[in-house]
Design a protein around this motif. Structure first.
Motif: not given
Length: 354
Positions: A79-81, A99, A101, A104
């Motif tokens: 997932w990335r914003a 996930v 990081r 995140d």
């Protein structure tokens, strides 16, 4: 059917699928081009197998499979914003988000009407995605503190995910080390790639937690004898040595036939994944092949009259031209000839069952 066709010996193929699926707690992977079959078809096969969850590569692929299955969908790319599809799907009750990081995880657990379901990815010797163990420990501590303060979970932890390299040497030892460390941080299922079903079952017994084995290539393409790819002959022309042909007007080296065959760059014909060239022999083959291509000669994946035939020029968008030399009997327009495709990169026109 004209074009490129993938023909499946359905009974044999499905027997292989069922046998493989039964060997461990398998999560079918249907990412990308769907291994040549298409994601929708493979999702339907996963449902037929009774899979309770399947995996896609990216959040944008979820929509192509979710109506075909009754279970969950796990997104493998972390997932990335800035991924709008991933952000929108994070709170979908049927979607499990990866996930990799702590930053995140903090964003996902910040609160909302529904807690996202997540897998925490550990970094392996692949060195692609994932948290080192220290960061994973910090992330779990952050979750515990947040949950205690809020009185409810910010995310639902579905397990730990581990993506290993393909090399067998040291693979199981790395899987054991990371799995044990993860379970020590938070007891949860292990989701893993690139171990055998037997190794996954062994890990589950040793750890005392569920081990979910993601399978893609070995599941869908594990019995190549059940699959056949063919290309339609679109046109046939007599040609004499020295005549110029094609976009680049190269001279033909021998008398024979020009065969125009279905399949081009849009289908993945003439495209291949880079070779690892890990041995002296493979490096020599790579150098020799590269030299032939630089000289304007490349062997095509098409087999005509029992032999692979040379491209007359690079594949076109949707067709290819090859040379059938000499006086050999030429196929007729509408005939089908075998074509060898890397199904992980190919796009076929038709999928048929036999």
């Amino acid at each position: 059917m004209s074009g490129l066709t993938l023909t499946i010996q359905a009974e044999r193929w499905r027997e292989h699928l069922a046998t493989t699926f039964a060997r461990a707690a398998v999560v079918p992977v249907v990412k990308g081009n769907g291994y040549g079959f298409g994601r929708e078809r493979l999702a339907a096969e996963a449902e037929r197998l009774g899979a309770d969850v399947l995996a896609v590569g990216t959040a944008s692929e979820v929509g192509s499979v979710r109506e075909a299955i009754s279970g969950d969908v796990v997104v493998l790319t972390p997932w990335r914003a800035d991924d709008l599809d991933a952000v929108a799907l994070a709170t979908d009750p049927k979607v499990i988000t990866t996930v990799s990081r702590e930053v995140d995880l903090a964003a996902l657990s910040a609160g909302g009407e529904r807690a996202p379901r997540v897998l925490l990815e550990l970094r392996t010797s692949m060195r692609r995605y994932g948290m080192e163990l220290a960061e994973a420990g910090s992330a779990v501590g952050r979750l515990d503190a947040r949950d205690a303060a809020a009185g409810q979970p910010g995310v639902v932890l579905e397990g730990w995910t581990i993506h290993l390299p393909l090399l067998e040497r040291g693979r199981l030892e790395e899987a054991r080390r990371l799995s044990r460390a993860a379970v020590a941080l938070r007891r949860a299922p292990i989701w893993i790639s690139h171990v055998t079903p037997e190794e996954a079952t062994t890990l589950a017994a040793e750890l005392g937690v569920d081990v979910r084995l993601r399978l893609g290539t070995s599941l869908w393409l594990g019995d190549p004898g059940a699959l056949r790819t063919t290309a339609t002959v679109i046109d046939v022309h007599r040609v004499a040595r020295g005549e110029r042909i094609g976009y680049r007007q190269r001279r033909v080296s021998r008398d024979g036939w020009v065969l125009v065959l279905a399949g081009g760059t849009a289908h993945g014909v003439g495209l291949e994944a880079p070779s690892a060239a890990s041995t002296l022999r493979s490096r020599a083959i790579s150098a020799a092949t590269g030299g032939l291509e630089a000289a304007g000669r490349a062997l095509s994946p098409y087999t005509v009259a029992g032999r692979k035939r040379w491209f007359l020029e690079p594949p076109h968008m949707q067709s290819s031209m090859v040379l059938l030399p000499g006086e050999e009997h030429a196929p007729s327009v509408g005939d089908a000839v075998p074509v060898q495709l890397r199904l992980t990169t190919a796009v076929v026109d038709h999928v048929a069952e036999a």
